[in-house]
Design an enzyme around this catalytic site. Sequence first.
Site, PDB file in Angstrom:
ATOM      1  N   ASN A   1       6.292  -4.394 -22.058  1.00 62.89           N
ATOM      2  CA  ASN A   1       7.180  -4.833 -23.134  1.00 62.89           C
ATOM      3  C   ASN A   1       8.402  -3.936 -23.307  1.00 62.89           C
ATOM      4  O   ASN A   1       9.443  -4.391 -23.743  1.00 62.89           O
ATOM      5  CB  ASN A   1       6.416  -4.923 -24.460  1.00 62.89           C
ATOM      6  CG  ASN A   1       5.522  -3.730 -24.705  1.00 62.89           C
ATOM      7  OD1 ASN A   1       4.705  -3.375 -23.869  1.00 62.89           O
ATOM      8  ND2 ASN A   1       5.682  -3.093 -25.849  1.00 62.89           N
TER       9      ASN A   1
ATOM     10  N   THR B   1     -10.398 -23.306 -38.703  1.00 62.30           N
ATOM     11  CA  THR B   1      -9.607 -24.539 -38.590  1.00 62.30           C
ATOM     12  C   THR B   1      -8.307 -24.237 -37.837  1.00 62.30           C
ATOM     13  O   THR B   1      -7.627 -23.251 -38.120  1.00 62.30           O
ATOM     14  CB  THR B   1      -9.317 -25.108 -39.994  1.00 62.30           C
ATOM     15  OG1 THR B   1     -10.584 -25.323 -40.630  1.00 62.30           O
ATOM     16  CG2 THR B   1      -8.540 -26.409 -39.921  1.00 62.30           C
TER      17      THR B   1
ATOM     18  N   GLN C   1       4.074 -10.568 -22.384  1.00 62.03           N
ATOM     19  CA  GLN C   1       5.500 -10.535 -22.040  1.00 62.03           C
ATOM     20  C   GLN C   1       5.816 -11.329 -20.780  1.00 62.03           C
ATOM     21  O   GLN C   1       6.979 -11.590 -20.505  1.00 62.03           O
ATOM     22  CB  GLN C   1       5.971  -9.079 -21.852  1.00 62.03           C
ATOM     23  CG  GLN C   1       6.005  -8.264 -23.122  1.00 62.03           C
ATOM     24  CD  GLN C   1       7.061  -8.744 -24.126  1.00 62.03           C
ATOM     25  OE1 GLN C   1       7.979  -9.500 -23.802  1.00 62.03           O
ATOM     26  NE2 GLN C   1       6.933  -8.295 -25.364  1.00 62.03           N
TER      27      GLN C   1
ATOM     28  N   SER D   1       1.054 -15.096 -26.071  1.00 68.41           N
ATOM     29  CA  SER D   1       1.480 -15.223 -27.465  1.00 68.41           C
ATOM     30  C   SER D   1       2.699 -16.137 -27.565  1.00 68.41           C
ATOM     31  O   SER D   1       3.687 -15.940 -26.845  1.00 68.41           O
ATOM     32  CB  SER D   1       1.834 -13.829 -27.990  1.00 68.41           C
ATOM     33  OG  SER D   1       2.291 -13.910 -29.307  1.00 68.41           O
ATOM     34  N   GLY D   2       2.631 -17.124 -28.473  1.00 68.05           N
ATOM     35  CA  GLY D   2       3.688 -18.127 -28.568  1.00 68.05           C
ATOM     36  C   GLY D   2       5.064 -17.575 -28.914  1.00 68.05           C
ATOM     37  O   GLY D   2       6.064 -18.004 -28.348  1.00 68.05           O
ATOM     38  N   HIS D   3       5.102 -16.606 -29.836  1.00 70.35           N
ATOM     39  CA  HIS D   3       6.431 -16.205 -30.338  1.00 70.35           C
ATOM     40  C   HIS D   3       7.258 -15.425 -29.328  1.00 70.35           C
ATOM     41  O   HIS D   3       8.424 -15.150 -29.566  1.00 70.35           O
ATOM     42  CB  HIS D   3       6.308 -15.440 -31.670  1.00 70.35           C
ATOM     43  CG  HIS D   3       5.785 -14.039 -31.571  1.00 70.35           C
ATOM     44  ND1 HIS D   3       6.611 -12.953 -31.694  1.00 70.35           N
ATOM     45  CD2 HIS D   3       4.541 -13.550 -31.400  1.00 70.35           C
ATOM     46  CE1 HIS D   3       5.886 -11.840 -31.610  1.00 70.35           C
ATOM     47  NE2 HIS D   3       4.625 -12.175 -31.432  1.00 70.35           N
TER      48      HIS D   3
ATOM     49  N   CYS E   1       6.808  -2.608 -32.648  1.00 70.76           N
ATOM     50  CA  CYS E   1       5.653  -2.177 -33.429  1.00 70.76           C
ATOM     51  C   CYS E   1       5.727  -0.697 -33.750  1.00 70.76           C
ATOM     52  O   CYS E   1       4.998  -0.199 -34.585  1.00 70.76           O
ATOM     53  CB  CYS E   1       4.373  -2.443 -32.653  1.00 70.76           C
ATOM     54  SG  CYS E   1       4.377  -4.027 -31.865  1.00 70.76           S
TER      55      CYS E   1
HETATM   56  N1  PLP Z   1       0.982  -7.245 -25.689  1.00 72.37           N
HETATM   57  C1  PLP Z   1       2.279  -7.048 -25.410  1.00 72.37           C
HETATM   58  C2  PLP Z   1       2.666  -6.585 -24.050  1.00 72.37           C
HETATM   59  C3  PLP Z   1       3.243  -7.254 -26.405  1.00 72.37           C
HETATM   60  O1  PLP Z   1       4.531  -7.038 -26.126  1.00 72.37           O
HETATM   61  C4  PLP Z   1       2.824  -7.681 -27.692  1.00 72.37           C
HETATM   62  C5  PLP Z   1       3.810  -7.861 -28.775  1.00 72.37           C
HETATM   63  O2  PLP Z   1       4.861  -7.242 -28.794  1.00 72.37           O
HETATM   64  C6  PLP Z   1       1.457  -7.900 -27.910  1.00 72.37           C
HETATM   65  C7  PLP Z   1       0.570  -7.677 -26.898  1.00 72.37           C
HETATM   66  C8  PLP Z   1       0.963  -8.394 -29.229  1.00 72.37           C
HETATM   67  O3  PLP Z   1       1.275  -9.761 -29.391  1.00 72.37           O
HETATM   68  P1  PLP Z   1       1.304 -10.448 -30.842  1.00 72.37           P
HETATM   69  O4  PLP Z   1       2.557  -9.994 -31.503  1.00 72.37           O
HETATM   70  O5  PLP Z   1       1.310 -11.908 -30.569  1.00 72.37           O
HETATM   71  O6  PLP Z   1       0.064 -10.010 -31.535  1.00 72.37           O
END
Ligand code: PLP
Length: 390
Positions: free
Chosen positions: A149, A235, A177, A197-199, A324
């Site tokens: 990431n 759900t 990623q 992960s969708g976002h 994060c």
């Molecule tokens: N793994 C990686 C490599 C990520 O970049 C991220 C989020 O930045 C995650 C896991 C966590 O994903 P989520 O934000 O959907 O919990």
Amino acid sequence: MIYLDSNATTQVDPEVIEAMLPFWREHYANPSASYAPARTVRKAIENARSEVAALLNAQPDEMVFTSCGTESINAVHASAQRLWSERPCLVVGKTEHSAVIESARRWQQQGGEVLWAPVERNGVLNTSELRRIIRPGATALVSVMWANNETGVIHPISEMVEIAHTAGALVHVDAVQAVGKMATDLAAIPIDYLSLSGHKFHAPKGVGALFVSRRVPFDPWLVGGGQEAGRRSGTENVAGVVGLGKASALMLRCLAGDAEEKIRSMRDEFERRLLGGLPATVINGGEAPRLATTSSLCFPGVDAAGLLILLDRAGICCAAGSACHTAAVHPSHVLEAMGFDARHAASTLRFSFSRFNSPAEVTDAAELVIQNVRRMRELWSAEAGPVVVS
Ligand code: PLP
């Protein structure tokens, strides 16, 4: 505003929003109910499952919908604990996301053993070291990300899987990623579990998925009503799941076309301008295979936290380290694992791109970065020390 932080999260595609709206407005039935409107909702969920599976070249019944990448990752690590009595070891990469690192810490706190696989100077998983440290017959799971990431560095996943399987371990790949940004063909690589992960690829926040290969066992993390074939109770987030399916179908189409190359050429042009305009700039992981979307740049002598503030004032959204970590000021463990010192990490910013960026805004952003880095360097030489912007 010029948004260059797509590794933190992406803009939701307008087509995804359109696909989701009816599942808030009209199709609000609980998919587990037995009447006709519920069947419409169930059908939409199964359609989305096929769309996400198609993006990975997997089977629909191998996909489990979750709330995010973090949940998928935690679920796999918890499930692997069923093997503990014979195989107490977990192997994780040193440059993993905190979702993997913290699950590994939990594994350790609960009495398991964790082995940390190092990376080369260019950020790529050191597979000879992985071969050396893995404990054949005693390793339950190897958990390594597909792409990083912070740097976008892509790991040699096929080789990692071969090493893990030879040692009798299961394999989890954090592909949060990678999915939607590069080819992720699970028919070609025998991965056991994969998180997405969708976002991160133009679906909304609050929806993710876990791939569980038909070949391997899985103990659910969330238990209750038995949704998702008993693999994830609760759900369903129906609109989110529909959005994830739509985004997957769109990304599959983009990957088959030239979207990845277009993003790569914008990113390369951005880097070319910065390297040309700012002497001594370093591309972290620049020697390694990288995601087209990511540029991690060190501007020696510049305080990245201060630069981030100046760029924010100039209308540019980018990141110092991963999102994060922005609340806490500590050097990036990713750059540290690559052998860079704390000063290098403190001068590094991440710019991340998507198909919603235009070449014009990327060249404008390059110009603004150059101006602001020069400004900081001038102030620094005038004050004979690094400049801290408040
Ligand atoms: N793994 C990686 C490599 C990520 O970049 C991220 C989020 O930045 C995650 C896991 C966590 O994903 P989520 O934000 O959907 O919990």
